[in-house]
Design a protein around this motif. Structure first.
Motif, PDB file in Angstrom:
ATOM      1  N   ARG A 159      -4.008  25.294   8.351  1.00 23.00           N
ATOM      2  CA  ARG A 159      -4.344  24.048   7.616  1.00 23.00           C
ATOM      3  C   ARG A 159      -5.469  23.042   8.008  1.00 23.00           C
ATOM      4  NH1 ARG A 159      -1.404  19.945   8.887  1.00 23.00           N
ATOM      5  NH2 ARG A 159       0.965  21.312   6.907  1.00 23.00           N
ATOM      6  N   ILE A 186       0.090  26.095   0.505  1.00 23.48           N
ATOM      7  CA  ILE A 186       1.642  25.369  -0.499  1.00 23.48           C
ATOM      8  C   ILE A 186       2.726  25.017   0.490  1.00 23.48           C
ATOM      9  CG2 ILE A 186       3.681  26.419  -1.811  1.00 23.48           C
ATOM     10  CD1 ILE A 186       1.311  28.017  -3.597  1.00 23.48           C
ATOM     11  N   GLU A 187       3.498  23.904   0.884  1.00 25.77           N
ATOM     12  CA  GLU A 187       4.040  23.959   1.648  1.00 25.77           C
ATOM     13  C   GLU A 187       5.203  22.999   1.146  1.00 25.77           C
ATOM     14  OE1 GLU A 187       2.380  21.637   4.924  1.00 25.77           O
ATOM     15  OE2 GLU A 187       0.582  21.934   3.990  1.00 25.77           O
ATOM     16  N   ASP A 188       4.792  22.705  -0.190  1.00 19.69           N
ATOM     17  CA  ASP A 188       6.253  22.171  -0.803  1.00 19.69           C
ATOM     18  C   ASP A 188       7.140  23.542  -1.154  1.00 19.69           C
ATOM     19  OD1 ASP A 188       7.332  22.091  -3.635  1.00 19.69           O
ATOM     20  OD2 ASP A 188       7.573  19.781  -3.093  1.00 19.69           O
ATOM     21  N   ALA A 189       8.288  23.518  -0.770  1.00 15.55           N
ATOM     22  CA  ALA A 189       9.434  24.546  -0.389  1.00 15.55           C
ATOM     23  C   ALA A 189      10.294  25.338  -2.055  1.00 15.55           C
ATOM     24  CB  ALA A 189      11.141  23.951   0.023  1.00 15.55           C
ATOM     25  N   ASP A 190      10.227  24.383  -2.796  1.00 17.26           N
ATOM     26  CA  ASP A 190      10.128  24.329  -4.443  1.00 17.26           C
ATOM     27  C   ASP A 190       9.737  25.144  -4.908  1.00 17.26           C
ATOM     28  OD1 ASP A 190      12.771  22.434  -4.145  1.00 17.26           O
ATOM     29  OD2 ASP A 190      11.280  21.515  -5.027  1.00 17.26           O
ATOM     30  N   VAL A 191       8.149  24.620  -4.867  1.00 18.46           N
ATOM     31  CA  VAL A 191       7.327  25.668  -5.294  1.00 18.46           C
ATOM     32  C   VAL A 191       7.058  26.786  -4.521  1.00 18.46           C
ATOM     33  CG1 VAL A 191       5.142  26.334  -5.464  1.00 18.46           C
ATOM     34  CG2 VAL A 191       5.584  23.555  -5.992  1.00 18.46           C
ATOM     35  N   GLN A 192       7.399  26.658  -3.037  1.00 12.97           N
ATOM     36  CA  GLN A 192       7.539  28.259  -2.219  1.00 12.97           C
ATOM     37  C   GLN A 192       8.295  29.195  -2.850  1.00 12.97           C
ATOM     38  OE1 GLN A 192       8.032  27.000   1.945  1.00 12.97           O
ATOM     39  NE2 GLN A 192       6.146  26.232   1.797  1.00 12.97           N
TER      40      GLN A 192
END
Length: 456
Positions: free
Chosen positions: A8, A17-23
């Motif tokens: 970061r 990209i840190e959002d688990a759903d997007v990952q």
């Protein structure tokens, strides 16, 4: 400082990209039933320097790094491991240069294949490698798997067009491999070594490719056959006649019906199998090649064969060939094979595919780059049917065994990834496997680059 905190700081939060759903949408490619895990982080660098920062940070923290292009792969080569960093090249989309004099292009790895071809066409040039995924797949991904496509029967695969690469190795070094000149034999062909290595030897950050002049319009010959074996006999006959078509593709009625149901293209083919041949030879030579292909179709037992006089209809059939996989995928899980056998063995291999379907009680649709023996049996299963999944996987393995028995290879263009590791070990001798592992250790001594892929 944690790895996430370090990246970061080094790259800025907009690259992460840190959002688990997007990952989760970056965690796998299109390979059916290939295992995948949950990444720690997804990074989307834009420059070679940023890629180098990511690799060096992963080295410091001993965290696996999985490179990813467009995610169109069919072998699990881009699948995430639990706790890894996925490096997506989707923002590295710059066409750096097109040199009409030297007939080359320099691009970042995230450039879509068709976008490069369109840019080259504007200058009267042509980039031949054209996988069926060309509208979506990227040059970096094509390099990773040594992708081929419809034109490769005459014009070769990605490796034949890669002149030079910029790569970040597993030691964090940013290096240039290859050359821009037409000739060059200084040292080993390290650029060629990287092509087809599936991200296990380095992360490609720039690609220099050879271009060709725009070619003459193609003539199309189409034939209908009662069986895949009869179509395979026509393929063998064309090879024996000495004709090298610019494309020679096989597609069965199941694929055409699925495409038509999806795209409503008005395809109406009264045949079990369609063989599509093309020649781009100019003038009389083209007429002669088309006539020879037509004769080979007829002599092999085609129920109908003709040279197309309707370019729109011919283009529609080739478009349907390209759309076969995504069309079938809409109907349920599809396990895609990618074996390649000598042209003379195509009829026998197609017969063995039919036998595997019957033996394991699975439905197999067939598409193929038939002209160079690269077959893509598509094993179809009902969604949620675990018994059918097991039978499909057994048929998949049987097809690999049969291809090797006929002097073939386990993968022509999709790569080994996760699905073909067992087949690769059967294909290569222990001594040759040791050579591969020695190269891997030299370029990635810490073993952080796409671990577990290709070789276990």
């Amino acid at each position: 400082m944690t790895l996430v905190e370090e990246l970061r700081t080094l790259l800025g939060p907009d690259r992460l990209i840190e959002d688990a759903d997007v990952q989760a949408s970056y965690s796998r490619d299109e390979a059916e039933w290939a295992p995948y895990g949950a990444p720690l982080l997804v990074v989307r660098p834009r420059t070679s320097a940023e890629v180098q920062e990511v690799v060096r940070a992963c080295l410091r923290h001993r965290v696996p790094l999985v490179p990813r292009g467009a995610g169109t792969g069919l072998s699990g080569g881009a699948n995430a491991l639990d706790g890894c960093v996925v490096l997506s090249t989707e923002q590295m989309t710059r066409i750096v240069e097109i040199d009409a004099v030297e007939r080359l292009a320099v691009v970042q790895p995230g450039v879509v294949n068709d976008d490069l071809r369109t840019a080259c066409a504007a200058q009267g040039l042509w980039y031949p490698p054209d996988p069926a995924s060309a509208p979506w797949s990227t040059i970096g991904g094509n390099v990773a798997t040594n992708a081929g496509g419809l034109c490769c029967v005459k014009y070769g695969v990605t490796r034949d067009y890669v002149l030079a690469l910029e790569v970040v190795t597993g030691t964090g070094e940013l290096v240039r491999l290859g050359r821009r000149t037409a000739k060059g034999v200084a040292g080993y062909d390290l650029a060629g070594l990287i092509v087809g290595s599936e991200g296990t030897l380095g992360v490609v950050t720039e690609v220099t490719v050879r271009l060709r002049p725009a070619r003459a319009p193609e003539r199309t010959v189409a034939g209908h056959f009662a069986s895949v074996v009869a179509a395979g006999e026509a393929v063998r006959a064309i090879g024996e006649a000495g004709v090298i078509p610019s494309a020679l593709e096989l597609v069965d009625r199941h694929c055409l019906a699925a495409v038509d149901a999806w795209k409503n293209m008005g395809l109406s083919v009264d045949a079990n199998v369609v063989l599509l041949g093309r020649t781009d030879a100019p003038g009389l030579a083209g007429e002669t090649e088309a006539a020879t292909m037509l004769a080979c179709f007829e002599n092999a037992g085609a129920t109908w064969a003709a040279q197309s006089t309707d370019q729109q209809e011919a283009d529609a059939l080739f478009a349907a060939r390209r759309l076969a996989y995504p069309a079938l995928e809409r109907l349920g899980p599809v396990l895609t094979e990618d074996v390649c056998v000598p042209k003379a063995a195509v009829p026998e291999m197609l017969a063995r595919i039919e036998t595997a379907a019957a033996r394991h009680d699975v439905h197999i649709a067939n598409v193929a780059h038939a002209g160079d023996g690269n077959l893509h049996p598509l094993i179809l299963t009902p969604a949620g049917d675990d018994a059918a999944r097991v039978r499909a996987q057994s048929a998949f393995e049987q097809i690999i065994v049969d291809a090797l028995e006929l002097g073939g290879t386990v993968t022509g263009e999709h790569g080994v990834g996760l699905l073909k590791r067992g087949g690769l070990e059967r294909e290569l001798s222990p001594a040759v496997q040791a050579m591969h592992r020695a190269v891997k250790h030299a370029l990635d001594p810490a073993g952080i680059l796409n671990p577990g892929k290709v070789f276990t």
